[in-house]
Scaffold this motif. Structure first.
Motif, mmCIF file in Angstrom:
data_model
loop_
_atom_site.group_PDB
_atom_site.id
_atom_site.type_symbol
_atom_site.label_atom_id
_atom_site.label_comp_id
_atom_site.label_asym_id
_atom_site.label_seq_id
_atom_site.Cartn_x
_atom_site.Cartn_y
_atom_site.Cartn_z
ATOM 1 N N GLU A 1 0.824 -1.207 0.000
ATOM 2 C CA GLU A 1 0.000 0.000 0.000
ATOM 3 C C GLU A 1 0.861 1.260 0.000
ATOM 4 O O GLU A 1 0.546 2.245 -0.669
ATOM 5 N N LEU B 1 2.142 1.935 -3.453
ATOM 6 C CA LEU B 1 1.077 2.501 -4.285
ATOM 7 C C LEU B 1 0.894 3.982 -4.005
ATOM 8 O O LEU B 1 0.706 4.792 -4.926
ATOM 9 N N PRO C 1 0.800 -0.845 -9.606
ATOM 10 C CA PRO C 1 0.713 -2.178 -8.985
ATOM 11 C C PRO C 1 1.329 -3.271 -9.840
ATOM 12 O O PRO C 1 1.842 -4.258 -9.300
ATOM 13 N N SER D 1 3.626 -8.622 -4.746
ATOM 14 C CA SER D 1 2.278 -9.189 -4.840
ATOM 15 C C SER D 1 2.348 -10.720 -4.828
ATOM 16 O O SER D 1 1.471 -11.385 -4.265
ATOM 17 N N ALA E 1 -2.537 -7.922 -9.796
ATOM 18 C CA ALA E 1 -3.179 -6.680 -9.355
ATOM 19 C C ALA E 1 -3.778 -5.961 -10.558
ATOM 20 O O ALA E 1 -4.164 -4.798 -10.454
ATOM 21 N N ILE F 1 -5.267 -8.841 -6.039
ATOM 22 C CA ILE F 1 -5.160 -7.806 -5.016
ATOM 23 C C ILE F 1 -5.980 -6.612 -5.492
ATOM 24 O O ILE F 1 -5.613 -5.929 -6.451
ATOM 25 N N ASN F 2 -7.105 -6.392 -4.836
ATOM 26 C CA ASN F 2 -7.988 -5.271 -5.152
ATOM 27 C C ASN F 2 -7.380 -4.016 -4.530
ATOM 28 O O ASN F 2 -7.482 -3.798 -3.327
ATOM 29 N N THR F 3 -6.724 -3.194 -5.351
ATOM 30 C CA THR F 3 -5.994 -2.045 -4.821
ATOM 31 C C THR F 3 -6.911 -0.910 -4.392
ATOM 32 O O THR F 3 -6.471 0.000 -3.679
ATOM 33 N N GLU F 4 -8.183 -0.941 -4.818
ATOM 34 C CA GLU F 4 -9.119 0.076 -4.354
ATOM 35 C C GLU F 4 -9.541 -0.191 -2.921
ATOM 36 O O GLU F 4 -9.709 0.730 -2.123
ATOM 37 N N MET G 1 -7.849 -2.540 -1.009
ATOM 38 C CA MET G 1 -6.698 -3.136 -0.341
ATOM 39 C C MET G 1 -7.100 -4.437 0.339
ATOM 40 O O MET G 1 -6.908 -4.654 1.533
#
Length: 222
Positions: free
Chosen positions: A20, A23, A29, A36, A77, A103-106, A108
C-alpha cells in the motif's frame, strides 16, 4: 524453518502495508510483481492452513496445504479482464491445486479468483504458446453474470442504465444491461458528482468503493 500461523499473519500484514505504501508513492501495482507474489503465497498458506514451499524458487508449486496438496499460486493486481495468468506446462505435474488471487488495490483486500484442483484449472488453460507457456484468461475468472454471484443484495438502486447493488457481504456491484462493470469506482464517482456528493471522507481521503457505493445508493433512493 517453517513459519507458524502467527508469523504468516504478521508477514502478510507487513507485506500488505509495504504494498500500500508503494502505491501511495505512485508505483504502478503491475510493477510490484515480486511483492504481490509474496502476498499471494502468504495468503494461500494462511487460508489453506499450510506452509510455504521448503525450497527457494521451488519448481511448480509455492505452498503445501495442511492436507499435503502442492499448490501453485498466481497473484495479479491487474484491473479489468483483458489480461492472462501464465503457467509453465512442464511443471504442472508437480502441482495438485491452483490458486489465483487478485489484489484489489481500491479496497486493499485480496480476492480469490480460482481455488480448484489442477485438473479443473487445466481445463481453463489455452494452448501452449510460442514461448512455451500456457495461460488462463482473466475474462474466464472475472465479470461473472449477476446470477452467478449467488450473494443476496440487501440494497438496490437504479440510475439511468445502471443498477447499483450492495451485497450481503458488503461488496458493491454496478451493472449495465445485466453485465457487471469492473472496475466500478469510475461509474460511482460520476453518479456521486451528479448528486453533489463529496468523494472524500472526513479525513480528506478518497472513499473506497464500498463506502462510495453505499453513499450513492442512499442518494439515489432518497
Amino acid at each position: 524453518m517453517a513459519l507458524t500461523q502467527m508469523q504468516i499473519i504478521q508477514s502478510l500484514g507487513e507485506a500488505m502495508s509495504w504494498f500500500e505504501r508503494e502505491l501511495q508513492w505512485g508505483v504502478p501495482p503491475t510493477e510490484l510483481r515480486h511483492l504481490s507474489g509474496r502476498i499471494g503465497e502468504l495468503y494461500t498458506a494462511l487460508i489453506m492452513n499450510g506452509q510455504m514451499a521448503t525450497e527457494v524458487n521451488q519448481k511448480g508449486y509455492d505452498v503445501v496445504s495442511s492436507k499435503g496438496e502442492r499448490i501453485s499460486v498466481k497473484t495479479t493486481a491487474m484491473m479489468g479482464s483483458s489480461g492472462h495468468i501464465a503457467f509453465n506446462p512442464n511443471t504442472l505435474d508437480k502441482v495438485d491445486r491452483v490458486v489465483i488471487l487478485w489484489i484489489n488495490t481500491e479496497e486493499m483486500q485480496i480476492e480469490i479468483l480460482l481455488n480448484e484442483p489442477k485438473e479443473a484449472a487445466v481445463e481453463l488453460m489455452g494452448n501452449v504458446s510460442s514461448n512455451g507457456k500456457t495461460s488462463i484468461s482473466l475474462s474466464k475468472l472475472r465479470s461473472p453474470a449477476i446470477e452467478k454471484l449467488n450473494i443476496p443484495a440487501i440494497k438496490i438502486a437504479d440510475y439511468k442504465s445502471y443498477t447499483i447493488q450492495e451485497l450481503e457481504n458488503g461488496t458493491i456491484t454496478v451493472c449495465s444491461n445485466g453485465e457487471i462493470i469492473s472496475p466500478s469506482k469510475p461509474v460511482l464517482r460520476e453518479i456521486a458528482l451528479h448528486f453533489n456528493l463529496s468523494l472524500l471522507n472526513g479525513n480528506g481521503n478518497p472513499y473506497n468503493t464500498r463506502q462510495l457505493g453505499s453513499l450513492v445508493i442512499k442518494a439515489i433512493n432518497s
